[in-house]
Design an enzyme around this catalytic site. Structure first.
Site, PDB file in Angstrom:
ATOM      1  N   GLN A  43       0.581  19.469  15.158  1.00 52.97           N
ATOM      2  CA  GLN A  43       1.580  18.731  15.949  1.00 52.97           C
ATOM      3  C   GLN A  43       2.095  17.526  15.157  1.00 52.97           C
ATOM      4  O   GLN A  43       1.489  17.115  14.165  1.00 52.97           O
ATOM      5  CB  GLN A  43       0.941  18.264  17.264  1.00 52.97           C
ATOM      6  CG  GLN A  43      -0.384  17.551  17.087  1.00 52.97           C
ATOM      7  CD  GLN A  43      -1.374  17.753  18.228  1.00 52.97           C
ATOM      8  OE1 GLN A  43      -1.043  18.346  19.246  1.00 52.97           O
ATOM      9  NE2 GLN A  43      -2.592  17.245  18.077  1.00 52.97           N
ATOM     10  N   ASP A  60     -11.648  18.213  20.044  1.00 51.90           N
ATOM     11  CA  ASP A  60     -10.190  18.160  19.873  1.00 51.90           C
ATOM     12  C   ASP A  60      -9.808  19.015  18.666  1.00 51.90           C
ATOM     13  O   ASP A  60     -10.490  18.992  17.648  1.00 51.90           O
ATOM     14  CB  ASP A  60      -9.695  16.721  19.689  1.00 51.90           C
ATOM     15  CG  ASP A  60      -8.207  16.620  19.953  1.00 51.90           C
ATOM     16  OD1 ASP A  60      -7.821  15.990  20.958  1.00 51.90           O
ATOM     17  OD2 ASP A  60      -7.406  17.185  19.161  1.00 51.90           O
ATOM     18  N   ASP A 117     -10.917  24.292  18.107  1.00 50.82           N
ATOM     19  CA  ASP A 117     -10.117  24.741  19.247  1.00 50.82           C
ATOM     20  C   ASP A 117     -11.015  24.762  20.485  1.00 50.82           C
ATOM     21  O   ASP A 117     -12.053  25.428  20.500  1.00 50.82           O
ATOM     22  CB  ASP A 117      -9.585  26.145  18.931  1.00 50.82           C
ATOM     23  CG  ASP A 117      -8.647  26.658  20.013  1.00 50.82           C
ATOM     24  OD1 ASP A 117      -8.580  26.042  21.103  1.00 50.82           O
ATOM     25  OD2 ASP A 117      -7.980  27.666  19.756  1.00 50.82           O
ATOM     26  N   ASP A 122      -8.680  17.150  28.810  1.00 52.06           N
ATOM     27  CA  ASP A 122      -7.763  16.038  28.586  1.00 52.06           C
ATOM     28  C   ASP A 122      -6.795  16.472  27.490  1.00 52.06           C
ATOM     29  O   ASP A 122      -6.897  16.047  26.340  1.00 52.06           O
ATOM     30  CB  ASP A 122      -8.591  14.808  28.161  1.00 52.06           C
ATOM     31  CG  ASP A 122      -7.729  13.598  27.892  1.00 52.06           C
ATOM     32  OD1 ASP A 122      -6.498  13.672  28.041  1.00 52.06           O
ATOM     33  OD2 ASP A 122      -8.299  12.556  27.500  1.00 52.06           O
ATOM     34  N   SER A 123      -5.888  17.342  27.865  1.00 54.86           N
ATOM     35  CA  SER A 123      -5.068  18.017  26.851  1.00 54.86           C
ATOM     36  C   SER A 123      -3.632  17.531  26.878  1.00 54.86           C
ATOM     37  O   SER A 123      -3.205  16.830  27.791  1.00 54.86           O
ATOM     38  CB  SER A 123      -5.075  19.519  27.136  1.00 54.86           C
ATOM     39  OG  SER A 123      -4.282  19.785  28.266  1.00 54.86           O
ATOM     40  N   THR A 124      -2.896  17.956  25.868  1.00 52.85           N
ATOM     41  CA  THR A 124      -1.448  17.806  25.877  1.00 52.85           C
ATOM     42  C   THR A 124      -0.870  18.761  26.940  1.00 52.85           C
ATOM     43  O   THR A 124      -1.600  19.506  27.590  1.00 52.85           O
ATOM     44  CB  THR A 124      -0.896  18.146  24.474  1.00 52.85           C
ATOM     45  OG1 THR A 124      -1.644  19.241  23.945  1.00 52.85           O
ATOM     46  CG2 THR A 124      -1.052  16.989  23.517  1.00 52.85           C
ATOM     47  N   ASP A 125       0.447  18.734  27.081  1.00 51.64           N
ATOM     48  CA  ASP A 125       1.112  19.585  28.077  1.00 51.64           C
ATOM     49  C   ASP A 125       0.912  21.070  27.720  1.00 51.64           C
ATOM     50  O   ASP A 125       0.588  21.386  26.573  1.00 51.64           O
ATOM     51  CB  ASP A 125       2.617  19.245  28.115  1.00 51.64           C
ATOM     52  CG  ASP A 125       2.845  17.788  28.513  1.00 51.64           C
ATOM     53  OD1 ASP A 125       1.921  17.186  29.105  1.00 51.64           O
ATOM     54  OD2 ASP A 125       3.919  17.246  28.217  1.00 51.64           O
ATOM     55  N   PRO A 153      -0.642  24.262  21.065  1.00 51.93           N
ATOM     56  CA  PRO A 153      -2.069  24.596  21.044  1.00 51.93           C
ATOM     57  C   PRO A 153      -2.751  24.461  22.404  1.00 51.93           C
ATOM     58  O   PRO A 153      -3.829  25.010  22.627  1.00 51.93           O
ATOM     59  CB  PRO A 153      -2.668  23.599  20.037  1.00 51.93           C
ATOM     60  CG  PRO A 153      -1.668  22.518  19.873  1.00 51.93           C
ATOM     61  CD  PRO A 153      -0.331  23.106  20.198  1.00 51.93           C
TER      62      PRO A 153
HETATM   63  N1  SAM Z   1      -3.393  11.789  28.035  1.00 54.71           N
HETATM   64  C1  SAM Z   1      -2.627  12.732  27.344  1.00 54.71           C
HETATM   65  C2  SAM Z   1      -1.564  13.409  28.155  1.00 54.71           C
HETATM   66  O1  SAM Z   1      -1.775  13.793  29.303  1.00 54.71           O
HETATM   67  O2  SAM Z   1      -0.470  13.550  27.607  1.00 54.71           O
HETATM   68  C3  SAM Z   1      -3.478  13.671  26.560  1.00 54.71           C
HETATM   69  C4  SAM Z   1      -4.014  12.910  25.391  1.00 54.71           C
HETATM   70  S1  SAM Z   1      -5.023  13.701  24.228  1.00 54.71           S
HETATM   71  C5  SAM Z   1      -4.372  12.869  22.805  1.00 54.71           C
HETATM   72  C6  SAM Z   1      -4.459  15.357  24.083  1.00 54.71           C
HETATM   73  C7  SAM Z   1      -5.180  16.108  22.972  1.00 54.71           C
HETATM   74  O3  SAM Z   1      -5.272  17.498  23.264  1.00 54.71           O
HETATM   75  C8  SAM Z   1      -4.515  16.015  21.588  1.00 54.71           C
HETATM   76  O4  SAM Z   1      -5.276  15.179  20.763  1.00 54.71           O
HETATM   77  C9  SAM Z   1      -4.501  17.472  21.092  1.00 54.71           C
HETATM   78  O5  SAM Z   1      -4.848  17.585  19.736  1.00 54.71           O
HETATM   79  C10 SAM Z   1      -5.533  18.110  22.005  1.00 54.71           C
HETATM   80  N2  SAM Z   1      -5.424  19.575  22.128  1.00 54.71           N
HETATM   81  C11 SAM Z   1      -4.323  20.320  22.384  1.00 54.71           C
HETATM   82  N3  SAM Z   1      -4.653  21.629  22.400  1.00 54.71           N
HETATM   83  C12 SAM Z   1      -6.002  21.709  22.179  1.00 54.71           C
HETATM   84  C13 SAM Z   1      -6.937  22.781  22.081  1.00 54.71           C
HETATM   85  N4  SAM Z   1      -6.548  24.060  22.214  1.00 54.71           N
HETATM   86  N5  SAM Z   1      -8.237  22.476  21.838  1.00 54.71           N
HETATM   87  C14 SAM Z   1      -8.649  21.191  21.693  1.00 54.71           C
HETATM   88  N6  SAM Z   1      -7.804  20.141  21.760  1.00 54.71           N
HETATM   89  C15 SAM Z   1      -6.503  20.397  22.010  1.00 54.71           C
END
Ligand code: SAM
EC number: 2.5.1.16
Length: 283
Positions: free
Chosen positions: A33, A108, A139, A158-161, A165
């Site tokens: 990303q 993460d 992952d 606590d993931s991205t949208d 990924p």
């Molecule tokens: N609070 C934030 C929001 O709601 O927008 C989320 C913050 S946190 C930084 C989101 C994290 O999810 C990112 O660091 C990203 O790398 C991680 N992420 C996304 N897909 C993932 C996966 N398949 N496995 C592990 N981590 C993942």
């Protein structure tokens, strides 16, 4: 007022949120990303991933506290906690405030999120050296699939949208793996976007998928989050084999740590559902 190029704007589906910036501190494309860090005029430091606001200094406490304390004070004895995503380490810091937690594993996919958080959000990373903390870069989907059945008490997603990924973190297949990894009374909490914007597209389907995966009870929490679209956010709680009863309300009353948003009254009220939300989620 027209916005000049001193503003960062997150614009998506006819809605934009803008923060006036003092300077761009960092930008990089990782294998997963694009991460940007800004210094803003009113919200302190800002982290953006793929154009979407992840966190700001000023309001991240609400999100991180609501992702951790309600679920930890709903589970009867949360010893082994897994955080999927959460690379900024804010949720990890909150989880480790609970003395009953013996191990907290953060998984993460992108190590660069954590390294940049250590540099630009050091206060969120202050518990990373706690002997109970385990930071893995992998992952989260694979991690949960490979987890020993029944080995985890609480999973916090606590993931991205749900794009890129993180897309698979919103699937029934992933929830089945979570269900298997959780022990008796196990609970899951997942960030589930905006009640105003995403009830039909994300939150309701998430409830259905969690039930299909076997979770017996599912509950929506809602809280303000002014730098996310609509300024209003949700977390979804799911319980493996009990009803989500918030049964450790008394412990919330006597919590042995400081918070800025969460307290026992918020714990009791967090599941209170506005009428449109209740109708869509619980019929
Ligand atoms: N609070 C934030 C929001 O709601 O927008 C989320 C913050 S946190 C930084 C989101 C994290 O999810 C990112 O660091 C990203 O790398 C991680 N992420 C996304 N897909 C993932 C996966 N398949 N496995 C592990 N981590 C993942």
């Amino acid at each position: 007022m027209a916005l000049d190029n001193h503003w960062f704007s997150e614009a998506d589906k006819g809605l934009a949120l803008s923060l006036r910036i003092r300077e761009k501190l960092h930008e990089e494309q990782t294998p997963f990303q694009k991460i940007e860090i800004y210094e803003t005029e009113t919200f302190g430091t800002l982290m953006v991933i793929d154009g979407f606001v992840m966190l700001t200094d000023r309001d991240n406490f609400i999100y991180h506290e609501m992702m951790s304390h309600p679920v930890l004070y709903a589970h009867a004895d949360p010893k082994n906690v897994v955080i999927i995503g959460g690379g900024d380490c804010g949720t990890l810091r909150e989880v480790l405030k609970h003395p009953e937690v013996k191990q907290a594993t953060q998984v993460d996919i992108d190590e660069r999120v954590t390294r940049l958080s250590e540099k630009y959000f050091p206060e969120l990373c202050e518990s990373n050296d706690d002997p109970r903390a385990r930071l893995l870069f992998d992952d989260g989907i694979r991690f949960v699939k490979d987890a020993e059945p029944g080995s985890v008490d609480v999973i916090i997603i606590d993931s991205t949208d749900p794009i890129g990924p993180a897309e698979g973190l919103f699937s029934t297949a992933f929830y089945r793996d979570c269900f298997r990894a959780l022990g008796p009374g196990g609970m899951l909490a997942q960030q589930s976007e905006s009640p105003l914007l995403h009830t039909d597209s994300i939150i309701r389907p998430m409830h259905d998928s969690l039930r299909t995966a076997g979770f017996l009870d599912v509950l929506a929490l809602n809280f303000p989050q002014c730098t996310y679209p609509s300024g209003w956010w949700s977390a979804t709680l799911a319980c493996k084999d009990n009803t989500v009863s918030f049964r450790r309300e008394q412990q919330a009353e006597e919590k042995p740590f400081e918070t800025l948003y969460y307290n026992a009254a918020i714990h009791r009220a967090a599941g209170a559902c506005p009428e449109f939300f209740r109708r869509k989620l619980y019929g």
